[in-house]
Design an enzyme around this catalytic site. Structure first.
Site, mmCIF file in Angstrom:
data_model
loop_
_atom_site.group_PDB
_atom_site.id
_atom_site.type_symbol
_atom_site.label_atom_id
_atom_site.label_comp_id
_atom_site.label_asym_id
_atom_site.label_seq_id
_atom_site.Cartn_x
_atom_site.Cartn_y
_atom_site.Cartn_z
ATOM 1 N N GLU A 43 0.857 -1.183 0.000
ATOM 2 C CA GLU A 43 0.000 0.000 0.000
ATOM 3 C C GLU A 43 0.893 1.233 0.000
ATOM 4 O O GLU A 43 1.585 1.514 0.977
ATOM 5 C CB GLU A 43 -0.910 0.014 1.240
ATOM 6 C CG GLU A 43 -1.786 1.261 1.302
ATOM 7 C CD GLU A 43 -2.590 1.368 2.601
ATOM 8 O OE1 GLU A 43 -2.901 0.329 3.232
ATOM 9 O OE2 GLU A 43 -2.901 2.514 2.992
ATOM 10 N N ARG A 47 0.449 10.229 0.586
ATOM 11 C CA ARG A 47 0.742 11.256 1.597
ATOM 12 C C ARG A 47 1.967 12.080 1.242
ATOM 13 O O ARG A 47 2.367 12.937 2.010
ATOM 14 C CB ARG A 47 0.971 10.603 2.968
ATOM 15 C CG ARG A 47 -0.271 9.921 3.493
ATOM 16 C CD ARG A 47 -0.049 9.273 4.839
ATOM 17 N NE ARG A 47 -0.983 8.184 5.007
ATOM 18 C CZ ARG A 47 -0.963 7.315 6.010
ATOM 19 N NH1 ARG A 47 -0.047 7.422 6.951
ATOM 20 N NH2 ARG A 47 -1.846 6.352 6.070
ATOM 21 N N LYS A 131 -11.282 -1.799 6.195
ATOM 22 C CA LYS A 131 -10.102 -1.480 7.002
ATOM 23 C C LYS A 131 -10.594 -1.058 8.391
ATOM 24 O O LYS A 131 -11.588 -0.331 8.492
ATOM 25 C CB LYS A 131 -9.357 -0.344 6.311
ATOM 26 C CG LYS A 131 -8.268 0.331 7.136
ATOM 27 C CD LYS A 131 -7.427 1.215 6.226
ATOM 28 C CE LYS A 131 -6.570 2.178 7.027
ATOM 29 N NZ LYS A 131 -5.249 2.406 6.423
HETATM 30 C C1 3PG Z 1 -2.318 3.525 8.059
HETATM 31 O O1 3PG Z 1 -2.483 4.521 7.409
HETATM 32 O O2 3PG Z 1 -2.865 2.469 7.801
HETATM 33 C C2 3PG Z 1 -1.424 3.598 9.223
HETATM 34 O O3 3PG Z 1 -0.991 4.885 9.467
HETATM 35 C C3 3PG Z 1 -0.260 2.736 8.986
HETATM 36 O O4 3PG Z 1 0.012 2.096 10.083
HETATM 37 P P1 3PG Z 1 1.202 2.482 11.096
HETATM 38 O O5 3PG Z 1 0.500 3.090 12.265
HETATM 39 O O6 3PG Z 1 1.799 1.143 11.360
HETATM 40 O O7 3PG Z 1 2.135 3.430 10.421
#
Ligand code: 3PG
Length: 210
Positions: A43, A47, A131
Protein backbone atom coordinates in the site's frame (compact mmCIF):
# COMPACT_ATOMS: atom_id res chain seq x y z
CA UNK A 1 -9.66 -5.85 -12.34
CA UNK A 2 -13.01 -6.94 -10.92
CA UNK A 3 -13.96 -5.53 -7.55
CA UNK A 4 -14.68 -8.93 -6.16
CA UNK A 5 -10.95 -9.55 -6.29
CA UNK A 6 -10.21 -7.41 -3.22
CA UNK A 7 -10.61 -10.37 -0.90
CA UNK A 8 -8.30 -12.47 -3.04
CA UNK A 9 -5.71 -9.68 -3.12
CA UNK A 10 -5.71 -9.51 0.67
CA UNK A 11 -5.33 -13.26 0.86
CA UNK A 12 -2.04 -12.99 -1.05
CA UNK A 13 -0.37 -11.48 1.99
CA UNK A 14 -1.13 -11.72 5.68
CA UNK A 15 0.71 -8.45 6.26
CA UNK A 16 0.45 -5.38 4.04
CA UNK A 17 3.21 -2.79 4.37
CA UNK A 18 1.76 0.72 4.53
CA UNK A 19 4.37 2.90 2.87
CA UNK A 20 5.05 6.64 2.96
CA UNK A 21 7.76 7.25 0.34
CA UNK A 22 9.19 10.76 -0.03
CA UNK A 23 11.89 9.99 -2.59
CA UNK A 24 11.26 8.11 -5.83
CA UNK A 25 14.82 6.81 -5.67
CA UNK A 26 13.79 4.77 -2.63
CA UNK A 27 10.70 3.25 -4.22
CA UNK A 28 12.32 0.45 -6.21
CA UNK A 29 14.86 -0.86 -3.67
CA UNK A 30 12.26 -0.63 -0.91
CA UNK A 31 9.60 -2.48 -2.88
CA UNK A 32 12.11 -5.10 -4.02
CA UNK A 33 13.18 -5.77 -0.42
CA UNK A 34 9.56 -6.18 0.69
CA UNK A 35 8.56 -8.45 -2.19
CA UNK A 36 11.73 -10.54 -1.84
CA UNK A 37 10.96 -11.03 1.85
CA UNK A 38 7.49 -12.37 1.08
CA UNK A 39 5.31 -9.26 1.34
CA UNK A 40 4.06 -8.74 -2.24
CA UNK A 41 0.96 -6.65 -1.51
CA UNK A 42 2.03 -3.03 -1.02
CA UNK A 43 0.00 0.00 0.00
CA UNK A 44 1.67 3.19 -1.23
CA UNK A 45 0.00 6.07 0.56
CA UNK A 46 -0.80 9.29 -1.27
CA UNK A 47 0.74 11.26 1.60
CA UNK A 48 3.73 12.55 -0.31
CA UNK A 49 4.10 14.57 -3.49
CA UNK A 50 5.97 11.67 -5.08
CA UNK A 51 3.49 8.90 -4.26
CA UNK A 52 2.06 8.58 -7.78
CA UNK A 53 5.56 8.48 -9.31
CA UNK A 54 6.52 5.80 -6.79
CA UNK A 55 3.44 3.75 -7.69
CA UNK A 56 4.27 4.04 -11.41
CA UNK A 57 7.87 3.01 -10.85
CA UNK A 58 7.06 0.01 -8.68
CA UNK A 59 4.28 -1.18 -10.98
CA UNK A 60 6.53 -1.10 -14.00
CA UNK A 61 9.76 -2.39 -12.48
CA UNK A 62 9.13 -4.64 -9.46
CA UNK A 63 8.15 -8.11 -10.49
CA UNK A 64 5.64 -9.74 -8.18
CA UNK A 65 4.49 -6.54 -6.50
CA UNK A 66 0.73 -6.07 -6.12
CA UNK A 67 0.44 -2.33 -5.80
CA UNK A 68 -2.39 -0.48 -4.14
CA UNK A 69 -2.80 3.19 -3.33
CA UNK A 70 -3.46 4.25 0.24
CA UNK A 71 -4.90 7.39 1.81
CA UNK A 72 -7.30 7.79 -1.11
CA UNK A 73 -9.62 10.42 0.32
CA UNK A 74 -11.82 11.53 -2.55
CA UNK A 75 -13.20 10.74 -5.99
CA UNK A 76 -10.47 12.62 -7.83
CA UNK A 77 -7.74 10.60 -6.16
CA UNK A 78 -9.61 7.38 -6.86
CA UNK A 79 -9.83 8.32 -10.53
CA UNK A 80 -6.13 9.11 -10.56
CA UNK A 81 -5.13 5.72 -9.14
CA UNK A 82 -7.58 3.96 -11.45
CA UNK A 83 -5.72 5.68 -14.30
CA UNK A 84 -2.53 4.06 -13.05
CA UNK A 85 -4.26 0.67 -12.97
CA UNK A 86 -3.61 0.16 -9.25
CA UNK A 87 -4.72 -3.21 -7.93
CA UNK A 88 -6.68 -1.66 -5.07
CA UNK A 89 -7.26 1.56 -3.15
CA UNK A 90 -7.42 2.12 0.60
CA UNK A 91 -9.09 4.91 2.53
CA UNK A 92 -8.77 5.63 6.26
CA UNK A 93 -12.52 6.26 6.42
CA UNK A 94 -15.33 6.75 3.95
CA UNK A 95 -17.50 9.55 2.64
CA UNK A 96 -20.66 9.25 0.53
CA UNK A 97 -18.85 10.97 -2.36
CA UNK A 98 -15.93 8.54 -2.23
CA UNK A 99 -18.25 5.53 -1.99
CA UNK A 100 -20.34 6.79 -4.92
CA UNK A 101 -17.16 7.11 -6.98
CA UNK A 102 -15.97 3.66 -5.88
CA UNK A 103 -19.23 2.12 -7.04
CA UNK A 104 -18.32 3.25 -10.58
CA UNK A 105 -14.58 2.62 -10.38
CA UNK A 106 -12.72 -0.41 -11.73
CA UNK A 107 -10.42 -0.27 -8.68
CA UNK A 108 -11.62 -2.18 -5.61
CA UNK A 109 -11.74 0.04 -2.52
CA UNK A 110 -10.88 -0.98 1.03
CA UNK A 111 -12.71 1.69 3.02
CA UNK A 112 -12.04 2.39 6.67
CA UNK A 113 -14.35 2.09 9.67
CA UNK A 114 -13.68 2.50 13.37
CA UNK A 115 -17.14 1.98 14.88
CA UNK A 116 -20.04 -0.45 14.52
CA UNK A 117 -22.13 2.27 12.87
CA UNK A 118 -19.43 3.07 10.32
CA UNK A 119 -18.98 -0.62 9.58
CA UNK A 120 -22.75 -1.03 9.16
CA UNK A 121 -22.95 1.90 6.75
CA UNK A 122 -20.22 0.30 4.64
CA UNK A 123 -21.99 -3.05 4.84
CA UNK A 124 -25.13 -1.40 3.46
CA UNK A 125 -22.99 -0.39 0.48
CA UNK A 126 -21.85 -3.99 0.05
CA UNK A 127 -18.42 -3.81 1.71
CA UNK A 128 -17.78 -7.08 3.51
CA UNK A 129 -14.06 -6.35 3.68
CA UNK A 130 -13.14 -3.16 5.50
CA UNK A 131 -10.10 -1.48 7.00
CA UNK A 132 -10.26 -1.05 10.79
CA UNK A 133 -8.48 2.23 11.45
CA UNK A 134 -6.81 3.47 13.57
CA UNK A 135 -6.62 0.00 15.10
CA UNK A 136 -4.71 0.52 18.32
CA UNK A 137 -6.04 3.98 19.31
CA UNK A 138 -9.61 2.91 18.42
CA UNK A 139 -9.57 0.01 20.87
CA UNK A 140 -7.22 -2.61 19.52
CA UNK A 141 -7.71 -6.35 19.56
CA UNK A 142 -10.44 -6.47 22.21
CA UNK A 143 -12.52 -3.83 20.41
CA UNK A 144 -12.22 -5.53 17.04
CA UNK A 145 -12.96 -8.89 18.64
CA UNK A 146 -16.17 -7.45 20.09
CA UNK A 147 -17.35 -6.45 16.58
CA UNK A 148 -17.12 -10.08 15.39
CA UNK A 149 -20.18 -11.27 17.26
CA UNK A 150 -22.77 -8.77 15.95
CA UNK A 151 -21.06 -8.28 12.57
CA UNK A 152 -19.65 -11.71 11.63
CA UNK A 153 -20.11 -11.05 7.92
CA UNK A 154 -17.43 -8.34 7.90
CA UNK A 155 -13.71 -9.16 7.60
CA UNK A 156 -11.32 -6.43 8.62
CA UNK A 157 -7.82 -5.36 7.76
CA UNK A 158 -6.74 -3.51 10.90
CA UNK A 159 -4.00 -0.91 10.58
CA UNK A 160 -2.72 1.86 12.82
CA UNK A 161 0.11 1.45 15.34
CA UNK A 162 0.20 -2.35 15.02
CA UNK A 163 3.58 -3.76 16.05
CA UNK A 164 5.28 -7.17 15.89
CA UNK A 165 4.12 -7.59 19.50
CA UNK A 166 0.42 -7.15 18.71
CA UNK A 167 0.27 -8.51 15.15
CA UNK A 168 -0.40 -12.16 16.04
CA UNK A 169 -3.31 -11.32 18.33
CA UNK A 170 -5.04 -9.43 15.52
CA UNK A 171 -4.42 -12.25 13.06
CA UNK A 172 -5.93 -14.76 15.47
CA UNK A 173 -9.30 -12.98 15.35
CA UNK A 174 -11.97 -14.66 13.21
CA UNK A 175 -12.91 -11.31 11.61
CA UNK A 176 -9.39 -10.38 10.45
CA UNK A 177 -8.38 -11.15 6.86
CA UNK A 178 -4.98 -9.39 6.93
CA UNK A 179 -3.22 -6.63 8.82
CA UNK A 180 -1.40 -3.51 7.67
CA UNK A 181 1.36 -1.44 9.13
CA UNK A 182 4.68 0.27 8.71
CA UNK A 183 6.73 -1.41 11.42
CA UNK A 184 8.86 -3.29 8.87
CA UNK A 185 9.99 0.05 7.41
CA UNK A 186 10.98 2.17 10.41
CA UNK A 187 11.72 5.82 9.55
CA UNK A 188 15.37 5.62 10.57
CA UNK A 189 15.97 2.51 8.52
CA UNK A 190 14.26 4.08 5.51
CA UNK A 191 16.31 7.28 5.93
CA UNK A 192 19.48 5.19 6.06
CA UNK A 193 18.37 3.24 2.97
CA UNK A 194 19.14 0.09 4.94
CA UNK A 195 17.31 -2.33 2.65
CA UNK A 196 18.86 -5.38 4.32
CA UNK A 197 17.16 -4.43 7.59
CA UNK A 198 13.86 -3.83 5.81
CA UNK A 199 14.17 -7.29 4.31
CA UNK A 200 14.93 -8.85 7.68
CA UNK A 201 11.98 -7.20 9.43
CA UNK A 202 9.76 -8.06 6.48
CA UNK A 203 10.76 -11.72 6.55
CA UNK A 204 9.65 -11.86 10.18
CA UNK A 205 6.37 -10.18 9.25
CA UNK A 206 5.86 -12.57 6.33
CA UNK A 207 6.08 -15.51 8.69
CA UNK A 208 3.05 -14.37 10.68
CA UNK A 209 0.09 -16.68 10.20
CA UNK A 210 -3.62 -16.03 10.09
C1 3PG B 1 -2.32 3.53 8.06
O1 3PG B 1 -2.48 4.52 7.41
O2 3PG B 1 -2.87 2.47 7.80
C2 3PG B 1 -1.42 3.60 9.22
O3 3PG B 1 -0.99 4.88 9.47
C3 3PG B 1 -0.26 2.74 8.99
O4 3PG B 1 0.01 2.10 10.08
P1 3PG B 1 1.20 2.48 11.10
O5 3PG B 1 0.50 3.09 12.26
O6 3PG B 1 1.80 1.14 11.36
O7 3PG B 1 2.14 3.43 10.42
Amino acid sequence: MAKTSLESILKLATVIPVLVIEDVADALPLARALVKAGLPVLEITLRTGKALDCIRAIMSDVEGAVVGAGTVLNADQLEEVAGLDCAFAVSPGATPALLDAAAESPVPLLPGAATASEAMLLLERGYRVQKFFPAEPAGGVSYLSALASPLPQIRFCPTGSISPGTASAYLALPNVIAIGGSWMVPRKILAARDWASVELLSREAAQLKR
